[in-house]
Write an enzyme that holds these catalytic residues in place. Sequence first.
Site, PDB file in Angstrom:
ATOM      1  N   PRO A 275      38.532  37.408  22.254  1.00 11.07           N
ATOM      2  CA  PRO A 275      38.236  36.227  21.926  1.00 11.07           C
ATOM      3  C   PRO A 275      37.694  35.338  23.215  1.00 11.07           C
ATOM      4  CG  PRO A 275      40.575  36.678  20.796  1.00 11.07           C
ATOM      5  CD  PRO A 275      40.083  37.801  21.769  1.00 11.07           C
ATOM      6  N   CYS A 276      36.708  34.624  22.875  1.00 10.01           N
ATOM      7  CA  CYS A 276      35.826  33.893  24.120  1.00 10.01           C
ATOM      8  C   CYS A 276      36.160  32.485  24.198  1.00 10.01           C
ATOM      9  CB  CYS A 276      34.416  34.215  23.929  1.00 10.01           C
ATOM     10  SG  CYS A 276      33.573  33.462  22.401  1.00 10.01           S
TER      11      CYS A 276
END
Length: 346
Positions: free
Chosen positions: A69-70
């Site tokens: 997840p960014c």
Amino acid sequence: MIKILELFGGIGAPRKALINLGVDHKAIDYVEIKENRVRAYNALYDHRHKPQNIVGWNLKPDILVHGSPCQDNSVAQYSSHTAKENKKRGAEEGSGTRSSLMHETVKIVRTMGEWKPRAVIWENVVGVLEKQAVGSFNDYLLNLSNMGYTNSFQVLDAREFGIPQARERVFCVSTLDGNPFDFNKLRKRKMRSIEEFLENNVTDPRYLINVPSMLNKIEEFNPVKPTDSYKRRLGVIDEFCWTITERQDRCPNAGIIRAADKPEYRYLTEREVWRLMGFDDDDFDLMLNEFPMKKGLRNATLYALAGNSIVVPVLEAIFEVLLAEDFIEQPNDLRSLPNGQLELIC
């Protein structure tokens, strides 16, 4: 046969890339905790996976692909007043942020012992190179290096691979044989016309921009001033769109379309954003069966699934080099051509 393991697998962009290349492969597992993404993956590739966490996973693929997840690595996250603690911790191992899950991949590889994937591919936002997060990124590289990997990374733009979307992402390729992955060997493609990706005569009112707060942000009505500290306007798409994210009904977004015969503007459709991520209409039709449209409403799920994926043609180019340069064992029926492309031997 190439064996791959997809962590934070989303809608399976690595699988789609290998299918497009005609590479014989097997996904030995797919790990994704978001229920909607698992449903989408199952529909696209005819599987029966269930949501699951990556922590403690232990399998033996040839290629491991992960795109943790960014959000906690994004510039917007660091600039938020509500993200002060994440700004301090970034994606540090054990920090508890979503982006710290990148280090779970390191743990998974470490627990494999002497046997390790021949290649590890990681994709994330360019924010990982900012000073708030680069320390954690360097830790990730160091940990893989200590396990025998040679790391190479580069910022790649989808426009360099035929897709008219200004989407820059960091791609890191770690290989075991001591030779660094050479990003200069990636086969670039001329950017295709945006018209190839847009639907004709979109008249459905659900896509029309009619909310005053959004209309007031259209750049043609309110041009950005040189003194503006941050561009928060809706730009009209010309040659390419901007980065596709989870939502299009917010500002800024990937861009808007001007109606040809009247002074109206619309959002990109769900089908258009899937095309702009490198998926084809057959894929999208499968998604419509899984997540049907509701009368008069845009489909937030279909937008989010596309926005969280990886652009397929970029992965195709990376896989081509990995196979052609013998970083991983090639299937017996696949050979490299002089131009760097792959050809199936029939």
